[in-house]
Design a protein around this motif. Structure first.
Motif, PDB file in Angstrom:
ATOM      1  N   CYS A  79      24.746 -51.388 -12.180  1.00  0.00           N
ATOM      2  CA  CYS A  79      23.374 -51.930 -12.101  1.00  0.00           C
ATOM      3  C   CYS A  79      23.179 -53.010 -13.172  1.00  0.00           C
ATOM      4  N   VAL A 104       9.027 -50.927 -14.772  1.00  0.00           N
ATOM      5  CA  VAL A 104       9.198 -50.772 -13.323  1.00  0.00           C
ATOM      6  C   VAL A 104       8.601 -49.455 -12.813  1.00  0.00           C
ATOM      7  N   ILE A 151      18.768 -41.882 -13.070  1.00  0.00           N
ATOM      8  CA  ILE A 151      18.498 -43.323 -13.225  1.00  0.00           C
ATOM      9  C   ILE A 151      16.989 -43.570 -13.234  1.00  0.00           C
ATOM     10  N   GLN A 209      23.656 -52.934  -2.921  1.00  0.00           N
ATOM     11  CA  GLN A 209      24.227 -53.852  -3.918  1.00  0.00           C
ATOM     12  C   GLN A 209      25.567 -53.376  -4.466  1.00  0.00           C
ATOM     13  N   LEU A 210      25.794 -52.064  -4.424  1.00  0.00           N
ATOM     14  CA  LEU A 210      27.021 -51.546  -5.051  1.00  0.00           C
ATOM     15  C   LEU A 210      27.870 -50.714  -4.103  1.00  0.00           C
ATOM     16  N   VAL A 242      16.798 -61.680  -9.812  1.00  0.00           N
ATOM     17  CA  VAL A 242      16.930 -60.268 -10.190  1.00  0.00           C
ATOM     18  C   VAL A 242      15.727 -59.936 -11.063  1.00  0.00           C
ATOM     19  N   ASP A 261      10.676 -57.626  -3.024  1.00  0.00           N
ATOM     20  CA  ASP A 261       9.882 -58.844  -2.890  1.00  0.00           C
ATOM     21  C   ASP A 261       8.774 -58.705  -1.853  1.00  0.00           C
ATOM     22  N   LEU A 302      17.818 -63.919  -4.360  1.00  0.00           N
ATOM     23  CA  LEU A 302      16.528 -63.708  -5.024  1.00  0.00           C
ATOM     24  C   LEU A 302      16.747 -63.582  -6.522  1.00  0.00           C
ATOM     25  N   ALA A 357      21.570 -48.985  -4.996  1.00  0.00           N
ATOM     26  CA  ALA A 357      22.955 -48.520  -5.158  1.00  0.00           C
ATOM     27  C   ALA A 357      23.730 -48.739  -3.867  1.00  0.00           C
ATOM     28  N   TYR A 402       7.848 -51.640  -4.405  1.00  0.00           N
ATOM     29  CA  TYR A 402       9.034 -52.354  -4.854  1.00  0.00           C
ATOM     30  C   TYR A 402       9.582 -53.362  -3.858  1.00  0.00           C
TER      31      TYR A 402
HETATM   32  C1  HEC Z   1      24.145 -57.789  -7.318  1.00  0.00           C
HETATM   33  C2  HEC Z   1      22.963 -57.702  -8.190  1.00  0.00           C
HETATM   34  C3  HEC Z   1      22.227 -56.387  -8.306  1.00  0.00           C
HETATM   35  C4  HEC Z   1      22.743 -55.129  -8.589  1.00  0.00           C
HETATM   36  C5  HEC Z   1      24.188 -54.741  -8.815  1.00  0.00           C
HETATM   37  C6  HEC Z   1      21.595 -54.245  -8.653  1.00  0.00           C
HETATM   38  N1  HEC Z   1      20.439 -54.920  -8.423  1.00  0.00           N
HETATM   39 FE1  HEC Z   1      18.559 -54.145  -8.426  1.00  0.00          FE
HETATM   40  N2  HEC Z   1      17.837 -55.912  -7.746  1.00  0.00           N
HETATM   41  C7  HEC Z   1      18.577 -57.064  -7.516  1.00  0.00           C
HETATM   42  C8  HEC Z   1      17.749 -58.062  -6.858  1.00  0.00           C
HETATM   43  C9  HEC Z   1      18.178 -59.477  -6.453  1.00  0.00           C
HETATM   44  C10 HEC Z   1      16.490 -57.447  -6.659  1.00  0.00           C
HETATM   45  C11 HEC Z   1      15.265 -58.030  -5.946  1.00  0.00           C
HETATM   46  C12 HEC Z   1      15.302 -57.517  -4.496  1.00  0.00           C
HETATM   47  C13 HEC Z   1      14.052 -57.793  -3.720  1.00  0.00           C
HETATM   48  O1  HEC Z   1      13.008 -58.029  -4.321  1.00  0.00           O
HETATM   49  O2  HEC Z   1      14.097 -57.751  -2.477  1.00  0.00           O
HETATM   50  C14 HEC Z   1      16.573 -56.100  -7.252  1.00  0.00           C
HETATM   51  C15 HEC Z   1      15.532 -55.183  -7.285  1.00  0.00           C
HETATM   52  C16 HEC Z   1      15.568 -53.941  -7.903  1.00  0.00           C
HETATM   53  C17 HEC Z   1      14.452 -53.033  -8.038  1.00  0.00           C
HETATM   54  C18 HEC Z   1      13.026 -53.307  -7.580  1.00  0.00           C
HETATM   55  C19 HEC Z   1      12.247 -53.902  -8.720  1.00  0.00           C
HETATM   56  C20 HEC Z   1      10.839 -54.300  -8.340  1.00  0.00           C
HETATM   57  O3  HEC Z   1      10.017 -54.435  -9.263  1.00  0.00           O
HETATM   58  O4  HEC Z   1      10.513 -54.472  -7.147  1.00  0.00           O
HETATM   59  C21 HEC Z   1      14.914 -51.912  -8.684  1.00  0.00           C
HETATM   60  C22 HEC Z   1      14.117 -50.693  -9.069  1.00  0.00           C
HETATM   61  C23 HEC Z   1      16.324 -52.126  -8.916  1.00  0.00           C
HETATM   62  N3  HEC Z   1      16.677 -53.360  -8.440  1.00  0.00           N
HETATM   63  C24 HEC Z   1      17.158 -51.206  -9.525  1.00  0.00           C
HETATM   64  C25 HEC Z   1      18.555 -51.294  -9.491  1.00  0.00           C
HETATM   65  C26 HEC Z   1      19.433 -50.211  -9.815  1.00  0.00           C
HETATM   66  C27 HEC Z   1      19.007 -48.846 -10.308  1.00  0.00           C
HETATM   67  C28 HEC Z   1      20.717 -50.655  -9.595  1.00  0.00           C
HETATM   68  C29 HEC Z   1      21.995 -49.879  -9.673  1.00  0.00           C
HETATM   69  C30 HEC Z   1      22.056 -48.724  -8.788  1.00  0.00           C
HETATM   70  C31 HEC Z   1      20.604 -52.052  -9.174  1.00  0.00           C
HETATM   71  N4  HEC Z   1      19.278 -52.388  -9.108  1.00  0.00           N
HETATM   72  C32 HEC Z   1      21.691 -52.882  -8.898  1.00  0.00           C
HETATM   73  C33 HEC Z   1      19.897 -57.257  -7.883  1.00  0.00           C
HETATM   74  C34 HEC Z   1      20.787 -56.236  -8.182  1.00  0.00           C
END
Ligand code: HEC
Length: 131
Positions: free
Chosen positions: A35, A74, A113, A100-101, A68, A82, A66, A97, A80
């Motif tokens: 993450c 949060v 988490i 993205q992973l 990050v 966009d 988008l 998870a 949550y």
């Molecule tokens: C490859 C990059 C990437 C990884 C790896 C990633 N994220 Fe994200 N994350 C993003 C992006 C880009 C967004 C915005 C997505 C959207 O708004 O549609 C986001 C959005 C979020 C949000 C929503 C935040 C909001 O205020 O709306 C959370 C919570 C979050 N991520 C947690 C995590 C967690 C926990 C992990 C690991 C399990 C993780 N992210 C792994 C890129 C990533």
């Protein structure tokens, strides 16, 4: 927007009791599974643009790039993503998870988490932020 003094900040400054064991485990997982590759730096995000849906394509969002988001506060800023399409933080974490992973988290991993993310809630103008 400055929201200092989250419990996580206090822990980083050396207060070993500012976060619990579960929250610490959640932080380890957050770093360990990747993450933090995207949600990184002092704001735990906010400094990169990344594709959404790297391992699993989300309908209508394939290859969309988008910003990050920062994960500070949060836990008190639902809904949550966009489009505000996800109502709860556990569901947002589980989806992140997966898409993205490429990882399927257990309920206890998701819970850890989410607990860690709860330590990122700070204060604004001297008052603790609340949902
Ligand atoms: C490859 C990059 C990437 C990884 C790896 C990633 N994220 Fe994200 N994350 C993003 C992006 C880009 C967004 C915005 C997505 C959207 O708004 O549609 C986001 C959005 C979020 C949000 C929503 C935040 C909001 O205020 O709306 C959370 C919570 C979050 N991520 C947690 C995590 C967690 C926990 C992990 C690991 C399990 C993780 N992210 C792994 C890129 C990533």
């Amino acid at each position: 927007l400055l929201t200092p003094d989250s419990r996580f900040d206090r822990w980083l400054r050396g207060d070993a009791h500012a976060i619990t064991e579960v929250e610490r485990a959640g932080f380890a997982l957050f770093r360990g599974i990747g993450c933090a590759a995207c949600h990184q730096g002092v704001n735990v995000g906010g400094n990169l643009f990344e594709k959404v849906g790297i391992f699993v394509t989300i309908p209508n969002k394939a290859a969309e790039v988008l910003r990050v988001p920062s994960l500070r506060n949060v836990a008190v800023t639902a809904p949550y993503f966009d489009d505000g399409g996800v109502a709860t933080l556990p569901e947002a974490v589980r989806l992140m998870a997966w898409v993205q992973l490429g990882r399927e988290l257990t309920a206890s991993q998701t819970g850890a988490i989410v607990a860690f993310l709860g330590t990122l809630t700070g204060s604004y103008a001297g008052r603790p932020l609340m949902a």
